[in-house]
Design a protein around this motif. Structure first.
Motif, PDB file in Angstrom:
ATOM      1  N   UNK A  38       0.784  -1.254  -0.035  1.00  0.00           N
ATOM      2  CA  UNK A  38      -0.166  -0.052   0.006  1.00  0.00           C
ATOM      3  C   UNK A  38       0.961   1.191   0.177  1.00  0.00           C
ATOM      4  N   UNK A  39       2.000   1.159   0.851  1.00  0.00           N
ATOM      5  CA  UNK A  39       2.645   2.501   0.908  1.00  0.00           C
ATOM      6  C   UNK A  39       3.647   2.637  -0.567  1.00  0.00           C
ATOM      7  N   UNK A  40       3.640   4.023  -1.002  1.00  0.00           N
ATOM      8  CA  UNK A  40       4.505   4.157  -2.037  1.00  0.00           C
ATOM      9  C   UNK A  40       6.042   3.961  -2.261  1.00  0.00           C
ATOM     10  N   UNK A  88      10.474   4.482   0.054  1.00  0.00           N
ATOM     11  CA  UNK A  88      11.340   3.325   0.327  1.00  0.00           C
ATOM     12  C   UNK A  88      11.123   2.840   1.722  1.00  0.00           C
ATOM     13  N   UNK A  89       9.882   2.630   2.235  1.00  0.00           N
ATOM     14  CA  UNK A  89       9.729   1.999   3.565  1.00  0.00           C
ATOM     15  C   UNK A  89      10.438   0.922   4.023  1.00  0.00           C
ATOM     16  N   UNK A  91      11.650  -5.813   3.628  1.00  0.00           N
ATOM     17  CA  UNK A  91      12.205  -4.644   4.040  1.00  0.00           C
ATOM     18  C   UNK A  91      12.437  -4.496   5.436  1.00  0.00           C
ATOM     19  N   UNK A  92      12.721  -5.358   6.378  1.00  0.00           N
ATOM     20  CA  UNK A  92      12.738  -5.535   7.642  1.00  0.00           C
ATOM     21  C   UNK A  92      13.975  -5.107   8.346  1.00  0.00           C
ATOM     22  N   UNK A  93      14.095  -4.290   9.194  1.00  0.00           N
ATOM     23  CA  UNK A  93      15.421  -4.177  10.155  1.00  0.00           C
ATOM     24  C   UNK A  93      15.073  -4.488  11.678  1.00  0.00           C
ATOM     25  N   UNK A  94      15.976  -5.115  12.287  1.00  0.00           N
ATOM     26  CA  UNK A  94      15.862  -5.578  13.880  1.00  0.00           C
ATOM     27  C   UNK A  94      15.877  -4.725  14.791  1.00  0.00           C
ATOM     28  N   UNK A  95      14.874  -4.850  15.587  1.00  0.00           N
ATOM     29  CA  UNK A  95      14.704  -4.069  16.736  1.00  0.00           C
ATOM     30  C   UNK A  95      14.712  -5.046  17.889  1.00  0.00           C
ATOM     31  N   UNK A 124      17.889  -2.317  24.408  1.00  0.00           N
ATOM     32  CA  UNK A 124      18.576  -1.933  23.172  1.00  0.00           C
ATOM     33  C   UNK A 124      17.742  -1.577  21.967  1.00  0.00           C
ATOM     34  N   UNK A 125      16.602  -1.648  22.123  1.00  0.00           N
ATOM     35  CA  UNK A 125      15.494  -1.361  21.019  1.00  0.00           C
ATOM     36  C   UNK A 125      15.395  -0.076  20.565  1.00  0.00           C
ATOM     37  N   UNK A 126      15.520   0.819  21.608  1.00  0.00           N
ATOM     38  CA  UNK A 126      15.452   2.431  21.191  1.00  0.00           C
ATOM     39  C   UNK A 126      16.817   2.698  20.274  1.00  0.00           C
ATOM     40  N   UNK A 127      17.856   2.094  20.814  1.00  0.00           N
ATOM     41  CA  UNK A 127      19.148   2.566  19.857  1.00  0.00           C
ATOM     42  C   UNK A 127      18.624   2.031  18.576  1.00  0.00           C
ATOM     43  N   UNK A 128      18.123   0.719  18.323  1.00  0.00           N
ATOM     44  CA  UNK A 128      18.003   0.195  17.181  1.00  0.00           C
ATOM     45  C   UNK A 128      17.035   1.358  16.136  1.00  0.00           C
ATOM     46  N   UNK A 129      16.008   1.929  16.910  1.00  0.00           N
ATOM     47  CA  UNK A 129      15.187   2.975  16.066  1.00  0.00           C
ATOM     48  C   UNK A 129      15.849   4.129  15.775  1.00  0.00           C
ATOM     49  N   UNK A 130      16.657   4.613  16.719  1.00  0.00           N
ATOM     50  CA  UNK A 130      17.124   5.854  16.680  1.00  0.00           C
ATOM     51  C   UNK A 130      18.284   5.930  15.363  1.00  0.00           C
ATOM     52  N   UNK A 131      18.848   4.676  15.149  1.00  0.00           N
ATOM     53  CA  UNK A 131      19.670   4.403  14.108  1.00  0.00           C
ATOM     54  C   UNK A 131      18.911   4.785  12.527  1.00  0.00           C
ATOM     55  N   UNK A 132      17.568   4.954  12.656  1.00  0.00           N
ATOM     56  CA  UNK A 132      16.852   5.299  11.369  1.00  0.00           C
ATOM     57  C   UNK A 132      16.759   6.772  11.329  1.00  0.00           C
ATOM     58  N   UNK A 133      17.276   7.586  12.108  1.00  0.00           N
ATOM     59  CA  UNK A 133      17.127   9.047  12.121  1.00  0.00           C
ATOM     60  C   UNK A 133      17.501   9.634  10.610  1.00  0.00           C
ATOM     61  N   UNK A 134      18.736   9.094  10.188  1.00  0.00           N
ATOM     62  CA  UNK A 134      19.306   9.551   9.009  1.00  0.00           C
ATOM     63  C   UNK A 134      18.136   9.465   7.689  1.00  0.00           C
ATOM     64  N   UNK A 135      17.852   8.177   7.853  1.00  0.00           N
ATOM     65  CA  UNK A 135      16.686   7.446   6.694  1.00  0.00           C
ATOM     66  C   UNK A 135      15.525   8.432   6.566  1.00  0.00           C
ATOM     67  N   UNK A 136      15.011   8.767   7.842  1.00  0.00           N
ATOM     68  CA  UNK A 136      13.868   9.529   8.006  1.00  0.00           C
ATOM     69  C   UNK A 136      14.122  11.181   7.555  1.00  0.00           C
ATOM     70  N   UNK A 137      15.391  11.657   7.653  1.00  0.00           N
ATOM     71  CA  UNK A 137      15.607  13.093   7.280  1.00  0.00           C
ATOM     72  C   UNK A 137      15.937  13.065   5.898  1.00  0.00           C
ATOM     73  N   UNK A 138      16.185  11.804   5.131  1.00  0.00           N
ATOM     74  CA  UNK A 138      16.455  11.942   3.805  1.00  0.00           C
ATOM     75  C   UNK A 138      14.919  11.487   3.077  1.00  0.00           C
ATOM     76  N   UNK A 139      13.965  11.463   3.585  1.00  0.00           N
ATOM     77  CA  UNK A 139      12.537  11.148   3.006  1.00  0.00           C
ATOM     78  C   UNK A 139      12.120   9.906   2.970  1.00  0.00           C
ATOM     79  N   UNK A 140      12.698   8.988   3.722  1.00  0.00           N
ATOM     80  CA  UNK A 140      12.142   7.445   3.763  1.00  0.00           C
ATOM     81  C   UNK A 140      10.932   7.588   4.908  1.00  0.00           C
ATOM     82  N   UNK A 141      10.312   6.331   4.710  1.00  0.00           N
ATOM     83  CA  UNK A 141       9.408   6.109   5.792  1.00  0.00           C
ATOM     84  C   UNK A 141       9.837   4.822   6.802  1.00  0.00           C
ATOM     85  N   UNK A 142       9.760   4.998   8.014  1.00  0.00           N
ATOM     86  CA  UNK A 142      10.014   3.846   9.070  1.00  0.00           C
ATOM     87  C   UNK A 142       8.671   3.472   9.358  1.00  0.00           C
TER      88      UNK A 142
END
Length: 376
Positions: A42-44, A48-49, A73-77, A82-100
């Motif tokens: 469903x997501x465009x 790059x979700x 398209x999964x990434x481990x959490x 340590x789960x919060x660190x796994x999520x925060x590692x996606x900040x750059x992808x979000x700023x680049x216009x991606x969807x998490x």
């Protein structure tokens, strides 16, 4: 495209709404492993979700890791520190216009329930300064229930209005709950005719009706059992195999009865048949014996003509039954399963069943008229 294609085969997927421009954190309800496929379909693609997946389950073995990373398209959490660190590692992808994409409940809930939301998705959105997009998913709990088996179902995904990065977990949960409720409650448009046919075919009288129709056609009835299968299997695809096998049994039973009646000199009416049909069948039987019935699925001559002429030619019943089972079986089973597959794929168009019946009836009448005229 992969998941959209597969979900089309299992009942279809419908989407409402779209993601905003730029990066965003998507939060959705979670009742099935099929939720991931639904979101990817469903997501465009321009966003790059990527989808957060439990490290202790989806990344616990090499083959699961490959499936999750390459096909989902999964990434481990991590769920145990340590789960919060796994999520925060996606900040750059979000700023680049991606969807998490995250399922804030952390695990699959029971059907119709929505658990408490963990705050990780909101923390990630706040750190990256991107909106939170609530999404409601309906139909996956029927398609692939928790600890259940796959069965056909239309999947619907509704993408809601973005929430600000400062939204709370309670606000996000309320938005997802409302979208899920609204999506699940939206009625699936259906045809009254289809529902009535499906109810009749699915009742205890469905299989006897298929048997009787096919048996009668092998004796005298002018409407072939394939017409019945085209009506019934599209209305209730999950019963296609049973209906086709039952129709085959009825056709063979009627064929044997027709053979014995003709051998005994009993004349049974054969409407919409011609002398030329009977002459052709006699010629084939004289040349090939009971194997002549193999021509029946392709030449338009009704099965009852072959059965009656075989009786007059004193063909042995066991030999006739063996050859008829091959010729009729190949056609009846192919037609039944083919129309069942069509009904399965056309799940979303079931409201057009009445139109389908009209087209089917018109096409059948035209085809039958051409066949009779051609053999006149």
């Amino acid at each position: 495209m992969l998941w959209r294609g597969l979900l089309t085969l299992t009942g279809g997927i419908a989407r409402k709404g779209a993601l905003p421009d730029g990066g965003c954190v998507v939060v959705a309800n979670h009742t099935s492993h099929a939720d991931t496929a639904a979101l990817l379909a469903a997501l465009d693609a321009r966003h790059s979700p990527t989808i957060a997946a439990a490290a202790d389950y989806w990344f616990a073995s090499p083959w699961r890791r490959r499936v999750c990373a390459r096909l989902a398209a999964g990434f481990p959490v991590r769920r145990t520190g340590g789960g919060m660190d796994d999520l925060l590692a996606k900040e750059d992808a979000l700023r680049a216009g991606h969807a998490v994409v995250l399922f804030p409940e952390g695990t699959r809930a029971r059907r119709g329930e929505l658990g408490a939301f963990h705050k990780g998705a909101l923390v990630l959105a706040g750190q990256a300064g991107v909106p939170v997009v609530p999404v409601g998913i309906a139909g996956t709990d029927r398609l692939l229930p928790k600890h259940g088996r796959l069965r056909p179902s239309l999947v619907r995904v509704t993408i809601g209005e973005p929430l600000p990065p400062t939204a709370t977990a309670q606000e996000a949960r309320a938005a997802v709950a409302e979208l899920h409720r609204r999506t699940a409650a939206e009625p699936l448009r259906d045809s009254r005719a289809r529902k009535r046919v499906a109810a009749a075919v699915g009742s205890r009288w469905g299989l006897p009706l298929a048997f009787a129709w096919a048996c009668a056609e092998a004796l005298s009835w002018p409407l072939m059992p394939e017409l019945f299968l085209a009506i019934a299997c599209v209305a209730l695809p999950r019963r296609s195999l049973k209906l086709a096998l039952t129709a085959l049994a009825g056709s063979l039973t009627g064929g044997l009865l027709a053979l014995h009646l003709a051998a005994s000199g009993v004349q049974v009416p054969h409407p919409l048949t011609t002398d030329r049909m009977r002459a052709e069948v006699r010629h084939e039987l004289a040349a090939e014996g009971p194997a002549a019935v193999r021509h029946q699925p392709w030449n338009g001559i009704p099965f009852k003509v072959y059965a009656a002429e075989a009786g007059r030619a004193e063909v042995a019943a066991p030999d006739w039954l063996a050859e008829a089972a091959l010729s009729r079986g190949s056609r009846t089973l192919t037609v039944g399963l083919g129309f069942g597959a069509f009904g399965f794929l056309a799940h979303r168009l079931r409201r057009r069943y009445g139109t389908y019946l009209a087209l089917l009836g018109g096409g059948f009448a035209t085809g039958l008229g051409l066949i009779v005229a051609g053999w006149s």
